[in-house]
Scaffold this active site. Sequence first.
Site, PDB file in Angstrom:
ATOM      1  N   ALA A  45      10.798   4.326  -0.948  1.00 42.07           N
ATOM      2  CA  ALA A  45      12.188   3.845  -0.965  1.00 42.07           C
ATOM      3  C   ALA A  45      12.307   2.592  -1.821  1.00 42.07           C
ATOM      4  CB  ALA A  45      12.674   3.560   0.455  1.00 42.07           C
ATOM      5  N   ALA A  46      11.311   1.690  -1.725  1.00 48.82           N
ATOM      6  CA  ALA A  46      11.358   0.452  -2.526  1.00 48.82           C
ATOM      7  C   ALA A  46      11.300   0.779  -4.015  1.00 48.82           C
ATOM      8  CB  ALA A  46      10.208  -0.475  -2.131  1.00 48.82           C
ATOM      9  N   ASP A  75      14.698   4.045   6.262  1.00 47.42           N
ATOM     10  CA  ASP A  75      13.945   3.362   5.191  1.00 47.42           C
ATOM     11  C   ASP A  75      14.903   2.839   4.120  1.00 47.42           C
ATOM     12  OD1 ASP A  75      11.837   4.474   6.580  1.00 47.42           O
ATOM     13  OD2 ASP A  75      10.743   5.108   4.805  1.00 47.42           O
ATOM     14  N   GLY A  96       3.712   4.168   5.367  1.00 47.47           N
ATOM     15  CA  GLY A  96       4.841   3.922   6.272  1.00 47.47           C
ATOM     16  C   GLY A  96       5.490   2.573   6.046  1.00 47.47           C
ATOM     17  N   LEU A  97       5.249   1.971   4.875  1.00 48.04           N
ATOM     18  CA  LEU A  97       5.823   0.653   4.598  1.00 48.04           C
ATOM     19  C   LEU A  97       6.973   0.732   3.589  1.00 48.04           C
ATOM     20  CD1 LEU A  97       2.509  -1.396   4.485  1.00 48.04           C
ATOM     21  CD2 LEU A  97       4.105  -1.156   6.394  1.00 48.04           C
ATOM     22  N   GLY A  98       7.472   1.931   3.379  1.00 45.75           N
ATOM     23  CA  GLY A  98       8.681   2.080   2.558  1.00 45.75           C
ATOM     24  C   GLY A  98       8.427   1.995   1.065  1.00 45.75           C
ATOM     25  N   SER A  99       7.173   2.280   0.632  1.00 44.11           N
ATOM     26  CA  SER A  99       6.904   2.112  -0.806  1.00 44.11           C
ATOM     27  C   SER A  99       7.759   3.053  -1.656  1.00 44.11           C
ATOM     28  CB  SER A  99       5.418   2.315  -1.103  1.00 44.11           C
ATOM     29  OG  SER A  99       4.995   3.581  -0.639  1.00 44.11           O
ATOM     30  N   PRO A 135       0.854  -1.197   0.000  1.00 46.96           N
ATOM     31  CA  PRO A 135       0.000   0.000   0.000  1.00 46.96           C
ATOM     32  C   PRO A 135       0.890   1.248   0.000  1.00 46.96           C
ATOM     33  CG  PRO A 135      -0.542  -1.495   1.835  1.00 46.96           C
ATOM     34  CD  PRO A 135       0.702  -2.021   1.200  1.00 46.96           C
TER      35      PRO A 135
END
Length: 336
Positions: free
Chosen positions: A117-118, A159, A112-115, A108
Amino acid sequence: VTDAAPPSPSPPPGTLLATAEAPGKAILLGEHAVVYGHPALAGALGRGVRVTVRADPQGPRLHPGPLAAPVPIREGDGGALGTALARVLADVAPGLRQVALVAEGSLPLGSGLGSSAALSVACARALAQTAGAPLSPDRLYDVVRHAEEVFHGNPSGVDQATVVRGGVLLFRRASTEPGARPHVTPVTPARPLHLVVAMLRPHTGTREAVAALRERRDRHPRTVDGLMAELGALALDGARALESGCPGRLGELMDLSHGILAALGVSSDDLDHLVHLARRAGALGAKLTGAGVGGAIIALPGQAPDAAQRILDAMTTVGAVAFLARVGEPPTGSPG
Ligand code: PMV
């Protein structure tokens, strides 16, 4: 008359040039405190972003997803995403123009799940492959940090470090000395770590949450600094709990951390609600993860075979997006 070699022919539009991946991340303990130099404990998620590079005479541009219009990879008129990726392109493969980056992911966005940076790491890896110039992990970290400044202002780097290196790690940001590097210590959990991740809405923004907390610290420096130091100490305790295989203890540390983050003003009604529901459904601990003020929570299931499912069910009955993620995935995709 010139004896320069003719330019090499461009590959036909659509030709596949490279593919790379990067995982998302969850901060287990220490978010916000890490901005002020305290340690944070974070792990790569078993979900992430895959980027494919194809020949495209109208490039450089990004296809962010199947339903989204392509975004030009350019400073300014490409929006934040186009600007961030223009930095990645300029750092990794400045001569490359006629390419489309096609992103697919299972994270999502804005939670805050690092999308972000990923996405930046997967793009940098794929562009480096296309240009035939692999990146060392340190160089990749620097490239992605440069891009993340577009979204986050002055990110601590947790991150990027987690997404670049994978696994679980204790992170401490670099000092302000010129050329200083962050301290990254790998953490090896004694047993596999799975977390339920759930969210009701995207967060209001990392930059905004960090700025609001800075203002609160200006008003209450002693209290806020004391709570920040506690959050950092909880991150160190959490690393030890993981390494010695004490999930009950890790869960308690997560609960303590959520309480402190709420006192600091970075929780929200929806996050508190999800955290309470997860605990009521048997979680050993639950807390917000990342910047907060919306975004995701993480909950640690107990050992019973249905423990994770009970938490997932509690999350979905209130309409949350929820999934079970393995934490501490090794690095994925191409080297660099
Ligand atoms: O962008 P998020 O939601 O993953 O939050 C990053 C963690 C913070 O500590 C809040 C900010 C930072 O730069 O470390």
